[in-house]
Design an enzyme around this catalytic site. Structure first.
Site, PDB file in Angstrom:
ATOM      1  N   SER A 265       0.830  -1.197   0.000  1.00  0.00           N
ATOM      2  CA  SER A 265       0.000   0.000   0.000  1.00  0.00           C
ATOM      3  C   SER A 265       0.870   1.256   0.000  1.00  0.00           C
ATOM      4  CB  SER A 265      -0.962  -0.045   1.197  1.00  0.00           C
ATOM      5  OG  SER A 265      -1.968   0.928   1.075  1.00  0.00           O
TER       6      SER A 265
ATOM      7  N   ASP B 139      -9.171  -4.732  -5.729  1.00  0.00           N
ATOM      8  CA  ASP B 139      -8.766  -3.811  -4.663  1.00  0.00           C
ATOM      9  C   ASP B 139      -9.848  -2.755  -4.459  1.00  0.00           C
ATOM     10  OD1 ASP B 139      -7.521  -1.951  -2.997  1.00  0.00           O
ATOM     11  OD2 ASP B 139      -5.555  -2.324  -3.854  1.00  0.00           O
TER      12      ASP B 139
ATOM     13  N   HIS C 292      -7.524  -5.525  -1.352  1.00  0.00           N
ATOM     14  CA  HIS C 292      -6.311  -4.789  -0.975  1.00  0.00           C
ATOM     15  C   HIS C 292      -5.394  -5.662  -0.117  1.00  0.00           C
ATOM     16  CE1 HIS C 292      -3.937  -1.187  -0.541  1.00  0.00           C
ATOM     17  NE2 HIS C 292      -3.972  -1.270   0.767  1.00  0.00           N
TER      18      HIS C 292
END
Length: 798
Positions: free
Chosen positions: A667, A740, A774
């Site tokens: 991330s 995601d 994610h």
């Protein structure tokens, strides 16, 4: 004549498994989740697998306004239910501790999928849902004898909010799918017309949310799946209608069970923001379903600024006061919700007693933005206020029965300062079902539990706080070699506690003991090492300094059996994630505990320890902007300085070779990884998972950045590694989940960076994980990610 490169854009490949022992460790059972009853007499152990089969992720889902709905069950998709349940009595009587009973397994149908667990107010029953092929059933277990009963067919509606709650010890209120509901609306074969949106001069910035409504068909689906009736259900299965079909979010009973606070979704819906921004009607009904009071008609929340402290106008945060029978409370902005307004006070706290016909009473006003609230009794409540721009926090004691009494300031600090963190107020279930402050028998004394960060390390604590004097007293603090944290306090004297204890060599387990006697703790759980193959791994909290004097730290991991004198430098991977600060002093504080039992799970980088790599986990990379300066204005420069200091440290100790150090992150850590590859030659490889790399695609803020692109254009451009892709020379592995749903980290971000690097001739590999979000959750997906990481490191780092 030059030949064109024969580089196929897509490599067909099946799921791969990482080398042993990684593959074996992935299947180690997850320690059970512990759930204690409100009266602290019963302990429930719930087990579920850590990773799901990819087939479960492949189940059909409907994404609407930020919700993910399983259309077959009318419940949340991407759900990982519990599979088994055990119950035991906690042995204690009049302050003495006895050995707890043996756990009893609750008999359930085969392949049970347990969710939405809720204790009855008297702690004698535990309600839960079981997921069937066509929906959710409501069940109840009597904890004393572990007998179960099914209360409903699979007709609960859990698509939006909780599907049920307890009204009393014998009655629940449930959201049900309409009995005559037809098939879901089908999408028209021919679009009825164009999709049109407009904005007439008003500012309405939005962050980059995903899975929003797209058209009228999505609106129809949202109404279809969210529509519920609200009914009372007794323990013998009798049902009574309270509210006819509505878009019901959350029914919340008053503490005395005579009223229900009901929130329902309203039109107009939005295609720009998720469902939490949509209009809602908030009402109070009685326990027969009759409307008693209209609390608020909340409009669509349209943001006017990207400032984090912007809030709705009107009544917000409506709830019940937890320490009295039936009193509503809420917050109202005094600055129109606009943090850019220059006003003396920001928010006000109000309450209104049943029967809700008087004028609301104001209890308190805040100078910063209201943050949170803990009710205690008629002369004690705690309120927290915060202001993001300065990172300031204040904690006040207010006097609900006498609001004219000046509030008592208990703490005034920066919430970045972990060394002065007073901890969290200890709560207990009061006589009226809801959680309130736990008071000591003597006067207005409450308890605080905290992490206990200090220059010496992290040592959790239990304090008492005298609300009259403001003085704290340390009752207990964990000691080396353990990291031990208070999980539950079982009595008002704070003598009998349950802690969660671990060390570098002992896995986390729960213990019951008395703080004031010399009795040995009683082990409540006996969880074993899930990865004994890593038993010899060495971990160390290391400290070093940035060139500008900022103190930094990291967790250093070395493979089992490593001897620096004998083995020399190891190939090493840094795993990074930066953090913004407004104060240089707080940026260097030690917040990582040293006495942790470090074992990998999911797609953890710690698995690389089994393959001969050293790891520097979480090297602090503070991005500081003091005074009027914003942290991100010098993001790249500070990032380089922090990375250089970490490299100098591990090379200086002789445990890493500067030619064999890589960097990776997930991330915002992936964003950081590519930036460091673009702006330095410190690292030989990069691994970037589920990141965002072009900040012009997140123009209304990201991470801790409040300014929009047009207010800080140069900062956005300079921070974007996509802008500097031509400078990335080290081999880079890019990984991203196909689905995601995180704001800003669209798969498009990784795809476009790959295309740029490929076009520029870089060594780069793109891995898109089907069905993954994610965070990666499937057994196949996680195994493949670890296979990719090991292969990349073996090929380019070793």
């Amino acid at each position: 004549m030059d030949k064109f490169p024969t580089n196929p854009p897509i490599i067909e490949q099946f799921w791969q498994s990482p080398p042993e022992p990684i593959n074996q460790i992935l299947d180690a059972p997850l320690p059970p989740t512990i759930l204690l009853s409100p009266n602290r007499e019963w302990m429930v152990e719930l087990e579920k697998p850590l990773l799901l089969p990819i087939a479960l992720l492949a189940e059909v889902e409907v994404a609407l306004a930020g919700l993910f709905i399983n259309p077959k069950t009318n419940a949340p998709a991407r759900h990982n239910p519990y599979g088994s349940m055990k119950i035991r009595a906690i042995g204690q009587s009049q302050g003495a501790i006895a050995s707890p009973e043996i756990s009893k397994t609750v008999a359930l149908p085969d392949n049970a999928q347990i969710g939405f667990l809720r204790w009855s107010p008297d702690s004698q029953k535990l309600a839960f849902t079981l997921t069937q092929a066509t929906g959710l059933e409501l069940w109840v277990v009597d904890v004393a004898d572990c007998t179960t009963r099914r209360l409903t067919e699979p007709v609960l509606n859990a698509a939006y909010g909780e599907p049920y709650c307890w009204l009393s010890d014998e009655t629940l209120i449930c959201k049900f799918i309409e009995s005559d509901r037809p098939e879901p609306p089908s999408e028209p074969a021919v679009p009825p017309g164009p999709l049109i949106q407009e904005n007439l001069h008003a500012k309405s910035p939005s962050r980059t949310y995903t899975n929003l409504l797209q058209n009228r068909h999505d609106e129809a689906l949202l109404e279809y799946y969210l529509t519920s009736t609200l009914e009372k259900v007794t323990l013998d299965g009798h049902r009574t209608l309270l509210v006819s079909s509505s878009l019901i979010y959350q029914p919340i009973p008053s503490p005395d069970s005579k009223f229900i606070l009901l929130a329902t979704l309203q039109r107009p819906f939005s295609y720009q923001v998720p469902i939490s921004y949509f209009p809602k009607k908030i009402q109070v009904i009685d326990d027969a379903g009759k409307l008693v009071y209209e609390v608020a008609d909340v409009p669509l929340f349209v943001r006017r600024t990207t400032k984090f402290d912007e809030v709705r106008t009107g009544r917000r945060g409506v709830s019940w006061r937890c320490d009295v029978q039936a009193t509503l409370c809420w917050i109202e902005a005094l600055d129109e919700g606009d943090p850019t307004c220059d006003v003396a006070k920001r928010d006000a706290l109000f309450e209104l007693d049943a029967p809700f016909s008087d004028t609301p009473k104001q209890l308190w006003q805040s100078e910063y933005r209201f943050h949170s609230l803990a009710w205690g009794k008629e002369d004690v409540a705690l309120v927290w206020e915060r202001w993001y721009d300065t990172r300031k926090e204040r904690i006040w004691r207010i006097y609900p029965k006498a609001p004219e009494t000046p509030p008592q300031l208990l703490f005034d600090r920066s919430y970045e300062d972990k060394y002065t963190d007073p901890g969290s107020a200890l709560m207990t279930v009061g006589p009226l079902r809801y959680r309130v402050l736990r008071f000591a028998p003597q006067g207005n004394v409450i308890y605080l539990t905290g992490r206990g960060a200090s220059p010496k390390g992290v040592y959790p604590f239990l304090d008492s706080l005298d609300l009259e004097t403001g003085q704290t007293h340390r009752l207990w603090q964990c000691q080396d070699p353990y990291l031990e944290e208070i999980s539950y306090v079982l009595d008002d004297e704070a003598q009998t506690v349950i802690t969660r204890r671990q060390s570098q060599t002992e896995p986390p387990n729960y213990f019951l003991f008395n703080l004031r006697d010399n009795q040995l703790p009683i082990a409540l759980t006996h969880y074993q090492d899930p990865a004994p193959q890593l038993a010899g791994v060495e971990s160390e909290l290391v400290k070093y300094q940035r060139s500008d004097g900022v103190q930094l730290s990291a967790k250093l991991y070395l493979p089992a059996g490593y001897d620096p004198t004998r083995d020399g430098p190891l190939p090493m991977l840094f795993w990074v994630y930066p953090e913004e600060f407004k104060d240089k002093e707080f940026a260097g504080q030690i917040t990582k505990p040293e006495n942790t039992f470090s074992r990998p799970s999911r797609a953890s980088v710690l698995f690389l320890l089994t393959q001969g790599y050293a790891l520097l986990s979480g090297p602090t990379l503070p991005i500081i902007g003091e005074g009027d300066a914003e942290p991100n204005d010098t993001y790249v420069e500070q990032l380089i300085a922090g990375a250089q200091a970490a490299v100098d440290y591990v090379v200086g100790r002789g445990i890493a070779d500067p030619n064999h150090i890589g960097i990776g992150g997930h991330s915002y850590g992936a964003f950081t990884t590519v930036n460091l590859l673009a702006h330095t030659d410190l690292f030989r490889i990069g691994i970037a998972r589920s990141g965002a790399y072009n900040r012009t695609l997140t123009p209304f803020g990201f991470q801790g950045e409040q300014r929009n692109f047009w207010e800080a254009q140069q900062t956005y451009i300079h921070m974007s590694p996509f802008t500097h892709a031509a400078k990335v020379k080290a081999p880079l592995l890019l990984i991203h989940g196909e689905k995601d749903s995180n704001a800003g980290t669209y798969p498009l971000q990784t795809e476009r960076l790959y295309e740029a690097l490929k076009g520029l001739g870089a060594t780069v590999r793109l891995v898109v994980l089907p069905l993954e979000d994610h965070g990666y959750r499937s057994r196949e997906g996680v195994a493949h990610v670890l296979w990719e990481m090991v292969n990349w490191c073996d090929k380019y780092l070793k």
